[in-house]
Design a protein around this motif. Structure first.
Motif, short mmCIF file in Angstrom:
data_model
loop_
_atom_site.label_atom_id
_atom_site.label_comp_id
_atom_site.label_asym_id
_atom_site.label_seq_id
_atom_site.Cartn_x
_atom_site.Cartn_y
_atom_site.Cartn_z
N LYS A 61 -13.60 67.03 -41.10
CA LYS A 61 -14.05 66.85 -42.47
C LYS A 61 -14.90 68.05 -42.89
O LYS A 61 -15.38 68.82 -42.05
N ARG A 64 -21.18 68.93 -44.96
CA ARG A 64 -21.98 68.12 -45.87
C ARG A 64 -23.21 68.91 -46.31
O ARG A 64 -23.78 69.67 -45.49
N ASP A 85 -12.52 67.29 -48.10
CA ASP A 85 -12.13 66.62 -46.86
C ASP A 85 -10.60 66.67 -46.80
O ASP A 85 -9.91 65.92 -47.50
N THR A 89 -8.95 63.28 -43.09
CA THR A 89 -10.29 63.46 -42.53
C THR A 89 -11.35 62.89 -43.47
O THR A 89 -11.13 62.72 -44.66
N GLY A 90 -12.53 62.62 -42.89
CA GLY A 90 -13.69 62.24 -43.68
C GLY A 90 -13.42 61.05 -44.58
O GLY A 90 -12.92 60.01 -44.16
N ARG A 91 -13.71 61.23 -45.88
CA ARG A 91 -13.54 60.15 -46.84
C ARG A 91 -12.16 60.16 -47.51
O ARG A 91 -11.89 59.30 -48.35
N ARG A 274 -13.75 61.20 -33.50
CA ARG A 274 -14.15 61.68 -34.82
C ARG A 274 -13.13 62.63 -35.43
O ARG A 274 -13.15 62.86 -36.64
N HIS A 275 -12.24 63.19 -34.62
CA HIS A 275 -11.26 64.14 -35.17
C HIS A 275 -9.96 64.10 -34.36
O HIS A 275 -9.58 65.08 -33.74
#
Length: 417
Positions: A61, A64, A85, A89-91, A274-275
């Motif tokens: 992502k 931030r 993102d 990924t992410g949101r 996470r990825h």
């Protein structure tokens, strides 16, 4: 729906956009992509040019606001920044073991649409939604730089200028050539590490021997093997993380057993929960009309020095990851299908790049562990008008480490350097 919030130094607005899963089949289903607009306080209503940031990866992502990203403050002096993102990924609509189709073949078909070409087409839809007909600028870091070169190939009309850091890909090299060039760079980085911490060579051997001789479990319950521990060499290409392994090793043993502190630290560093897209699409991100066939694993046989337990691995994905990592295990069949796929479409257009009219500046890190210098220089010469800056002052994370990197690239595009 857009939501705006403030935090010290930033005014942020959330944007969501529905896009086709397959841009070649707009009626074949949609996903959602998320991007965060960031602007300096007091400039929310200024007519600022847009700068799209494309994160490294694949499968990570976007940065931030407030993360250790030196470039962002510099960018906000001149731009309205969009942190995308990338799909999956992410949101954005996630792609992982819980959300991908249970059928491995269907999951693999879906993931064919998560490479740089689809990311660029998502970006073009975002540009039209946010900036209308106005072209915008792009900043690509690492894999994000690969995406920027794809952008220059597929939709140069959407770009005002392009900045690339540690991310000029080979236009033609397949995964075998990429890893054949990568292993010597990893070996050099490992030797730099042991030159700094000479006592760690024997300590790494001790840890690997301990793990291979016992059933040691990580906090999540899965076994930690010596080969998985050796993947911690991945971070040696970053100045921000180069010393992390040493700090773990300092507290590795309590008597004859590995400490909880060490095991928790390793657990956080070796997992792909996470990825997961990084593991699934890392090798396919190099493929154009060829299959990867687990290139890193095959090419490893050409480098027998990596049989030494103290020789760490780098940015390689091996098929056994999908046996040992619980977040990847359900995706093993899917990963096998992706590795065998021979029908990956082209990502770059050499003819369009040779006729490029978009101002481009690129930082090439001379000792980059992740992206081959010679491949990058070949591509720099193939993109008309690209201005290159070759430096050994920074590791792969130069963009996040020092605002001067983006500052210099902006000056290069403007003709001030």
């Amino acid at each position: 729906m857009t939501v705006t919030f403030r935090r010290p130094g930033f005014v942020c607005t959330d944007h969501f956009l529905e896009v086709p899963l397959d841009h070649g089949d707009p009626d074949g289903g949609t996903i959602e992509v998320y991007a965060r607009e960031v602007v300096a306080p007091g400039r929310e209503h200024d007519d600022l040019p847009w700068l799209l940031f494309l994160q490294g990866g694949p499968g990570h992502k976007a940065t931030r606001p407030g993360d250790a990203a030196a470039w962002l403050g510099r960018a906000l002096r001149d731009y309205r920044v969009l942190l995308l993102d990338q799909r999956g990924t992410g949101r954005s609509t996630p792609a992982n073991r819980r959300t991908l189709p249970a059928d491995p073949a269907e999951a693999a078909r879906r993931l064919r649409h998560f490479r740089a070409d689809s990311i660029v087409r998502d970006a073009e839809l975002l540009r039209r939604a946010l900036a209308g007909d106005r072209p915008w600028s792009v900043l690509g870091q690492s894999f994000g730089g690969f995406c920027a070169v794809t952008y220059l190939s597929l939709a140069p009309e959407g770009l005002r200028e392009a900045f690339i850091t540690g991310g000029l890909p080979s236009l033609t090299a397949g995964a075998d050539e990429v890893y054949r060039a990568a292993y010597p760079r990893v070996r050099a980085a490992v030797e730099r590490y042991y030159a700094r911490y000479p006592g760690d060579r024997e300590l790494v051997r001790r840890v690997v021997g301990h793990l291979d001789g016992r059933d040691v479990r990580l906090p999540g319950g899965e076994r930690l093997t010596g080969r998985r521990f050796r993947t911690l060499g991945h971070d040696l290409g970053s100045s921000a993380h180069f010393d992390d392994l040493h700090h773990l090793l300092e507290e590795a043993f309590e008597g004859e057993e590995l400490s909880d502190t060490f095991l928790h630290g390793v657990d956080a560093a070796v997992g792909y929960a996470r990825h997961p897209l990084y593991a699934l699409l890392h090798e396919p991100s190099y493929c154009q009309g060829t299959a990867s066939n687990w290139a890193a694993q095959r090419v490893l046989e050409e480098f027998p020095e990596f049989e030494e337990p103290a020789m760490l691995f780098g940015e390689m994905i091996y098929p056994w990851f999908f046996d040992e990592d619980p977040a990847l295990r359900p995706l093993k069949e899917c990963a096998e299908m992706l590795a065998r796929d021979e029908e990956w479409p082209p990502l770059y257009d050499p003819g369009v790049l040779a006729a490029n009219t978009v101002p481009v500046a690129a930082a090439v890190y001379h000792d980059d562990m992740y992206v081959d210098r010679e491949h990058s220089l070949e591509t720099a010469a193939a993109v008309r008008g690209l201005r290159r800056w070759i430096t050994n002052e920074y590791a792969h994370n130069g963009l996040t480490a020092d605002s001067y990197v983006l500052d210099r690239l902006i000056d290069m595009v403007r003709g001030e350097v």
